[in-house]
Design a protein around this motif. Sequence first.
Motif, PDB file in Angstrom:
ATOM      1  N   ASN A  29      57.232  40.661  29.521  1.00 33.45           N
ATOM      2  CA  ASN A  29      57.267  39.217  29.759  1.00 33.45           C
ATOM      3  C   ASN A  29      56.971  38.889  31.221  1.00 33.45           C
ATOM      4  N   SER A  30      55.882  39.466  31.714  1.00 28.71           N
ATOM      5  CA  SER A  30      55.503  39.304  33.109  1.00 28.71           C
ATOM      6  C   SER A  30      54.139  38.626  33.217  1.00 28.71           C
ATOM      7  N   ASN A  31      54.064  37.623  34.071  1.00 26.67           N
ATOM      8  CA  ASN A  31      52.805  36.924  34.318  1.00 26.67           C
ATOM      9  C   ASN A  31      52.290  37.192  35.731  1.00 26.67           C
ATOM     10  N   ILE A  32      52.781  38.233  36.352  1.00 28.16           N
ATOM     11  CA  ILE A  32      52.446  38.524  37.744  1.00 28.16           C
ATOM     12  C   ILE A  32      50.961  38.849  37.924  1.00 28.16           C
ATOM     13  N   LEU A  33      50.387  39.598  37.017  1.00 28.39           N
ATOM     14  CA  LEU A  33      49.019  40.079  37.183  1.00 28.39           C
ATOM     15  C   LEU A  33      47.949  39.094  36.725  1.00 28.39           C
ATOM     16  N   PHE A  34      48.324  38.122  35.926  1.00 26.21           N
ATOM     17  CA  PHE A  34      47.325  37.227  35.352  1.00 26.21           C
ATOM     18  C   PHE A  34      47.697  35.772  35.588  1.00 26.21           C
ATOM     19  N   ASP A  35      46.697  35.000  35.960  1.00 28.12           N
ATOM     20  CA  ASP A  35      46.872  33.555  36.008  1.00 28.12           C
ATOM     21  C   ASP A  35      45.947  32.938  34.966  1.00 28.12           C
ATOM     22  N   LYS A  36      46.005  31.655  34.853  1.00 29.77           N
ATOM     23  CA  LYS A  36      45.217  30.922  33.868  1.00 29.77           C
ATOM     24  C   LYS A  36      43.724  31.269  33.967  1.00 29.77           C
ATOM     25  N   GLY A  37      43.195  31.272  35.170  1.00 34.70           N
ATOM     26  CA  GLY A  37      41.769  31.548  35.376  1.00 34.70           C
ATOM     27  C   GLY A  37      41.371  32.945  34.950  1.00 34.70           C
TER      28      GLY A  37
END
Length: 159
Positions: A20-28
């Motif tokens: 549950n990590s969003n550190i490596l990916f952003d929306k773009g």
Amino acid sequence: MKNNYNQELYQILLLSIEFNSNILFDKGNLQKIISIESDDFCLTLATILFYRIEKSLEDLLPKIDKLFIETNNRYSHQPVMAQQFWFYRYFIYSITKKNDKILKEIKQYCKNHNYTLTKNGKYYQSELFWEYKKESHKINDFYDELLKNEVELVFLNDF
């Protein structure tokens, strides 16, 4: 994202979902993954992560629509569920069936992009709608039955 190392990208996406990590990916970054160069699994995982971050698929719909149109143009001689990205299509059609918010987003996207309504007025003539794309063929009939019975090929807890 342009290196076409789908197995490595798949692993990173999977770990991002698992932990549950969003550190490596952003929306773009996630939008860039939605392309003809990706594979079904990376497309699916990127969509799950995108939804977790945005709580919506609205900004991803143009990429999904373009992908489905390109694929159908390349493989128009084949039933839609025998074409490249059949697994991703099934995933999108499953979440559309399960999540009314996503269905509304897709309908609004199609309306905003001047897609024509089907004769019954329930759906648009768009690759994004299984109800429009399904034509009678053994393989399509098989997946239609799975969709009717809400069989999940990917656990849709996020949706």
